[in-house]
Write an enzyme that holds these catalytic residues in place. Sequence first.
Site, PDB file in Angstrom:
ATOM      1  N   HIS A 269       0.833  -1.208   0.000  1.00 29.91           N
ATOM      2  CA  HIS A 269       0.000   0.000   0.000  1.00 29.91           C
ATOM      3  C   HIS A 269       0.873   1.265   0.000  1.00 29.91           C
ATOM      4  CE1 HIS A 269      -3.737   2.250   1.087  1.00 29.91           C
ATOM      5  NE2 HIS A 269      -2.858   3.076   1.621  1.00 29.91           N
ATOM      6  N   GLU A 270       1.784   1.321   0.948  1.00 29.47           N
ATOM      7  CA  GLU A 270       2.618   2.531   1.073  1.00 29.47           C
ATOM      8  C   GLU A 270       3.566   2.674  -0.121  1.00 29.47           C
ATOM      9  OE1 GLU A 270       1.497   4.529   3.116  1.00 29.47           O
ATOM     10  OE2 GLU A 270       0.373   3.158   4.404  1.00 29.47           O
ATOM     11  N   HIS A 273       1.854   4.681  -2.717  1.00 30.43           N
ATOM     12  CA  HIS A 273       1.957   6.127  -2.452  1.00 30.43           C
ATOM     13  C   HIS A 273       3.352   6.626  -2.826  1.00 30.43           C
ATOM     14  CE1 HIS A 273      -1.854   6.819  -0.444  1.00 30.43           C
ATOM     15  NE2 HIS A 273      -1.634   5.884   0.473  1.00 30.43           N
ATOM     16  N   GLU A 299      -4.717   7.840  -3.023  1.00 31.79           N
ATOM     17  CA  GLU A 299      -5.202   6.546  -2.545  1.00 31.79           C
ATOM     18  C   GLU A 299      -5.403   5.568  -3.707  1.00 31.79           C
ATOM     19  OE1 GLU A 299      -4.870   6.343   0.566  1.00 31.79           O
ATOM     20  OE2 GLU A 299      -5.770   4.391   0.926  1.00 31.79           O
TER      21      GLU A 299
HETATM   22 ZN    ZN Z   1      -3.145   5.227   1.810  1.00 29.95          ZN
END
Ligand code: ZN
Length: 504
Positions: A269-270, A273, A299
């Site tokens: 997830h990170e 980003h 996101e």
């Molecule tokens: Zn996030």
Amino acid sequence: MQLENTIQEFKAYLERIIMYSQAMSILSFDSETIAPEGGLENRAKRAGFFELEIFNMAVSSTMKGFLEALEPHQNELDVHTKAMYRLAKKDYDEATKLPPELVKAYAELTEESASVWRKARTENNYKAFSPYLKRIIDMKKQVLTLRASEIPEGGQPYDIFLDDFEEGMTIKKYDDFFEKLKATVIPLIKKVAASKKKIDTSFANTKVDIATQRKISELLANHVGYDLNRGYIGEAMHPFCNGSHKTDIRITTHYYENDFMSSLYSVMHEIGHAIYEQNVGDDIADTTLGDGASSGIHESQSRLYENVIGRNLAFWEYIIDELKSLLPKEFASVTPQMFYEAANESKPSLIRVEADELTYSLHVIIRYEIEKMIFSGEVDVDDLPAIWNQKYQEYLGITPPDDADGVMQDVHWSEGLFGYFPTYALGSAYAAQMLHYMNKEFNIDELILKGEFSKITAWLTDKIHKHGSIYTPNQLIEQAFGEQLNGEYYAKYLEDKFSKLYQL
Ligand code: ZN
């Protein structure tokens, strides 16, 4: 000539603000990871100092002078300068519209209420928290009254908060998006619950020591394309991505010995980003345009790497040999299909942050519907627990046993963050929309299977990353795909994926 000079000075002024923000960002990473407990007071003082400096620069008479000088020339400005002007003006207007006493009172109230919330949640005592929530909502309503001129045509005050977190989004657009999503997701969840398919997740709790988990994080970064020469994987209570400049984008994760998948997916997830911020254009990296377009677009990148890529069968087929070379005994008999199924098990649960990909959006929808009721005056703060529980029963078929795991579970409202939650669902919807268009140009599963992640990143960089925050989310999506947000791809993605997985 004079305009040219003004533009140069304006940019130099913004660059000073950016330098302060970058320093702040590194300080905040430090304080959330390795800073010693004893330095707390001095750190708070130092953070306050920089914050005030940045705020003062953004609302100064110098800034006012720039904005007034540039205003009549907006159409003569190049794309970058125009975007910098738009963002600076938005900040300026927002900060100067509210009386300083209100800003101060609000900051003090939310500071206090966040700690009241923490205690009230631990003690499962909504009555201790609700007076604070009432005051926060009252103050938020005052803010909306002062900003009434920003209400879009035919809109409502709450539209202003929605726009704050995702420029261009309105109640009308979210209602349309969420109603269609509910129509697909609610029946789908019921079918999944009734399915005979049982998923074995027992091996997911196999003990994996932290040192090995750190190696897994690095392995993911190296394969997927998070450049650790310009990045760093640290550890913190809650995983996050901290970006100061495209040459220094750090992430954190949290390792649990008996749940290695928790960190694995946090890292994916990170990484999403981080890859976004590592790939903004060099030409805007040192400007106020050097980060993401919005919370929703940001996101979308994290969800794309976490879910579309990471929770894909092809991903497990690709990565399994390396994982097994790190853990030959533990995972000797585990197949890619087993990993894939365990990573996608779906069942209604109470806590948003622990929800699976299918049920997640309903947690967001519930919060959105309640926020709408709060700001249209349809509901009293004392009634929120009952409304919350009733919606969980209606949409997910479960009722929270108490308010700690019900209405009080998220920190957001205690910090006055209203209008934020819906962007979490937008991220997944944008990601599915991107997947649809990506698959028109190449087969993403095949690329994942071959480990050709750089082609995926290059495509995303071209469409999304390199543009930083030059465009509003709507403009960015429209420019890339020839249409605005379209939730149908997301609904179809969920339907296809979970029908197949649960053999519906
Ligand atoms: Zn996030």
